[in-house]
Design a protein around this motif. Structure first.
Motif, PDB file in Angstrom:
ATOM      1  N   THR A 204       0.814  -1.441   0.135  1.00 57.17           N
ATOM      2  CA  THR A 204       0.375  -0.324   0.018  1.00 57.17           C
ATOM      3  C   THR A 204       0.955   1.169   0.095  1.00 57.17           C
ATOM      4  O   THR A 204       0.318   2.619  -0.375  1.00 57.17           O
ATOM      5  CB  THR A 204      -1.066   0.138   1.494  1.00 57.17           C
ATOM      6  N   ALA A 205       1.677   1.388   0.310  1.00 58.50           N
ATOM      7  CA  ALA A 205       3.155   2.365   0.097  1.00 58.50           C
ATOM      8  C   ALA A 205       2.914   3.251  -0.751  1.00 58.50           C
ATOM      9  O   ALA A 205       2.474   4.706  -0.569  1.00 58.50           O
ATOM     10  CB  ALA A 205       4.927   1.296   0.466  1.00 58.50           C
ATOM     11  N   ALA A 206       3.140   2.961  -2.158  1.00 62.52           N
ATOM     12  CA  ALA A 206       3.086   3.631  -3.458  1.00 62.52           C
ATOM     13  C   ALA A 206       1.732   4.232  -3.742  1.00 62.52           C
ATOM     14  O   ALA A 206       1.888   5.099  -3.953  1.00 62.52           O
ATOM     15  CB  ALA A 206       3.198   2.880  -4.251  1.00 62.52           C
ATOM     16  N   GLU A 207       0.711   3.843  -2.881  1.00 62.71           N
ATOM     17  CA  GLU A 207      -0.756   4.364  -3.555  1.00 62.71           C
ATOM     18  C   GLU A 207      -1.509   4.541  -2.430  1.00 62.71           C
ATOM     19  O   GLU A 207      -1.522   5.911  -2.750  1.00 62.71           O
ATOM     20  CB  GLU A 207      -1.488   2.711  -2.963  1.00 62.71           C
ATOM     21  N   TYR A 208      -0.398   5.202  -0.801  1.00 63.91           N
ATOM     22  CA  TYR A 208      -0.735   6.006   0.125  1.00 63.91           C
ATOM     23  C   TYR A 208       0.293   7.281   0.097  1.00 63.91           C
ATOM     24  O   TYR A 208      -0.737   8.137   0.370  1.00 63.91           O
ATOM     25  CB  TYR A 208      -0.657   5.383   1.192  1.00 63.91           C
ATOM     26  N   PHE A 209       1.205   7.491  -0.293  1.00 59.01           N
ATOM     27  CA  PHE A 209       2.520   8.390   0.123  1.00 59.01           C
ATOM     28  C   PHE A 209       2.750   9.181  -1.545  1.00 59.01           C
ATOM     29  O   PHE A 209       2.577   8.593  -2.215  1.00 59.01           O
ATOM     30  CB  PHE A 209       3.352   7.945   0.673  1.00 59.01           C
ATOM     31  N   ASP A 210       2.347  10.667  -0.917  1.00 60.00           N
ATOM     32  CA  ASP A 210       2.732  10.873  -2.246  1.00 60.00           C
ATOM     33  C   ASP A 210       4.913  10.769  -1.969  1.00 60.00           C
ATOM     34  O   ASP A 210       5.821  11.320  -3.261  1.00 60.00           O
ATOM     35  CB  ASP A 210       2.692  12.408  -1.714  1.00 60.00           C
ATOM     36  N   TRP A 211       5.318  11.201  -0.952  1.00 58.94           N
ATOM     37  CA  TRP A 211       6.735  10.879  -1.570  1.00 58.94           C
ATOM     38  C   TRP A 211       7.334   9.169  -0.211  1.00 58.94           C
ATOM     39  O   TRP A 211       6.263   9.242   0.614  1.00 58.94           O
ATOM     40  CB  TRP A 211       7.136  12.209  -0.499  1.00 58.94           C
ATOM     41  N   ILE A 212       8.364   9.196  -0.444  1.00 56.11           N
ATOM     42  CA  ILE A 212       8.642   7.444   0.267  1.00 56.11           C
ATOM     43  C   ILE A 212      10.614   8.294   0.466  1.00 56.11           C
ATOM     44  O   ILE A 212      10.947   8.544   0.265  1.00 56.11           O
ATOM     45  CB  ILE A 212       8.890   6.523  -0.694  1.00 56.11           C
ATOM     46  N   VAL A 213      10.397   7.705   2.053  1.00 57.85           N
ATOM     47  CA  VAL A 213      11.639   7.389   2.685  1.00 57.85           C
ATOM     48  C   VAL A 213      12.072   5.959   2.547  1.00 57.85           C
ATOM     49  O   VAL A 213      11.311   5.340   3.287  1.00 57.85           O
ATOM     50  CB  VAL A 213      11.991   8.657   3.967  1.00 57.85           C
ATOM     51  N   LEU A 214      13.153   5.831   1.701  1.00 54.44           N
ATOM     52  CA  LEU A 214      13.391   4.987   2.317  1.00 54.44           C
ATOM     53  C   LEU A 214      14.639   3.585   3.254  1.00 54.44           C
ATOM     54  O   LEU A 214      15.770   4.665   2.526  1.00 54.44           O
ATOM     55  CB  LEU A 214      13.820   3.438   0.716  1.00 54.44           C
ATOM     56  N   LEU A 215      14.346   3.482   4.193  1.00 53.64           N
ATOM     57  CA  LEU A 215      15.428   3.288   5.093  1.00 53.64           C
ATOM     58  C   LEU A 215      16.037   1.653   5.197  1.00 53.64           C
ATOM     59  O   LEU A 215      14.757   0.749   6.025  1.00 53.64           O
ATOM     60  CB  LEU A 215      15.001   3.779   6.155  1.00 53.64           C
ATOM     61  N   ASN A 216      17.366   1.540   5.363  1.00 53.43           N
ATOM     62  CA  ASN A 216      16.874   0.139   6.422  1.00 53.43           C
ATOM     63  C   ASN A 216      18.968   0.555   7.082  1.00 53.43           C
ATOM     64  O   ASN A 216      20.115   0.582   6.399  1.00 53.43           O
ATOM     65  CB  ASN A 216      17.566  -0.382   5.486  1.00 53.43           C
TER      66      ASN A 216
END
Ligand SMILES: Nc1ncnc2c1ncn2[C@@H]1O[C@H](COP(=O)(O)OP(=O)(O)O)[C@@H](O)[C@H]1O
Ligand SMILES: [Mg+2]
Length: 261
Positions: A204-216
């Motif tokens: 659902t991440a790409a559906e819900y958000f405008d921006w994404i921070v990818l973290l590990n």
């Protein structure tokens, strides 16, 4: 990826957090502009909660800092609202749903000032917004997980903040809560608020958000989802979790995002 953001609402600079000398976050640098809905995405143990806690000054930092509105948190605390992960809260303390929402008003009042009728009215309106007006006097321990999450949301709304930091508001909630939460986040964003949401569900991440921070532990990438939600960057974030990654190209395609193969 280091896109320079002019006047970021949230700026994280060289941030490192260690627990007993083991890094949970390593040299994190990013900025978030005003008016975007951001998902912080990464596997279990990636440091997502730690990132939010470090921004809120709730864990000591080994180096670096986070600024909100170009200032340290202490100077702008009232403009920043934090919704912790539901499991991290002791739900046994005696308080009604309305009491919890009213906590969102104390920052405006100062801890020892009495709450006004307007405070109470706003708190009730916020409960109504999340569909819990009828539960105002119910002890929070007696509410379902989804209802507790919505009480938290109402408390955040009652604070009338400009930056919202939410840790896994969609985890383990019912469909109605998920829908209400998503609608509210969209409305807040449309009002020009900035919302940073920890989210572990790639589906659902790409559906819900405008921006994404990818973290590990380290920052893999951040930016508009079309730039960040790519199979390569997700692979880098999730490493060997291949069962999960089998579907990533498909996911990206479903979102009509660019897929590089
Ligand atoms: N209070 C703590 N003491 C020691 N280690 C911790 C503490 N909180 C988190 N950690 C560790 O730090 C890492 C990041 O945790 P966390 O920020 O909760 O990740 P996420 O929210 O992405 O699942 C994990 O390895 C976790 O075990
Ligand atoms: Mg977490």
């Amino acid at each position: 990826m280091t896109t320079a953001i002019a006047d970021p609402v949230l700026e994280v600079h060289d941030l490192t957090v260690t627990y007993r000398q083991k890094p949970a976050l390593w040299d994190i640098d990013f900025g978030i502009p005003q008016g975007v809905l951001v998902g912080v995405v990464g596997p279990n143990g990636a440091g997502k909660s730690t990132l939010i806690k470090a921004i809120m000054d709730l864990v000591p930092t080994a180096s670096g800092y986070a600024n909100c509105f170009g200032q340290s948190l202490d100077e702008v605390r009232q403009r920043v609202s934090y919704v912790p992960q539901r499991e991290s809260v002791d739900w046994d303390f005696p308080a009604s749903a309305l009491d919890v929402v009213l906590m969102g008003r104390y920052g405006k009042r100062g801890l020892f000032r009495r709450l006004s009728n307007r405070d109470r009215r706003v708190a009730r309106e916020c409960l109504r917004t999340v569909g819990l007006e009828a539960f105002a006097d119910r002890q929070i321990a007696q509410l379902s997980g989804g209802q507790q999450q919505r009480v938290f949301l109402a408390r955040a709304l009652a604070q009338e903040a400009d930056l919202y930091l939410m840790d896994e508001p969609f985890a383990g909630v019912d469909a109605a809560t998920e829908r209400t939460t998503l609608e509210l986040l969209g409305e807040l964003r449309d009002q020009g608020k900035t919302i940073v949401v920890v989210h572990h569900d790639l589906q659902t991440a790409a559906e819900y958000f405008d921006w994404i921070v990818l973290l590990n532990t380290r920052l893999v990438a951040y930016g508009p989802k079309a730039e960040v939600f790519t199979p390569e960057l997700l692979q880098e974030t999730y490493g060997g979790s291949l069962t999960l990654l089998a579907n990533v190209s498909e996911l990206a395609r479903k979102q009509n995002l660019p897929v590089r193969e």
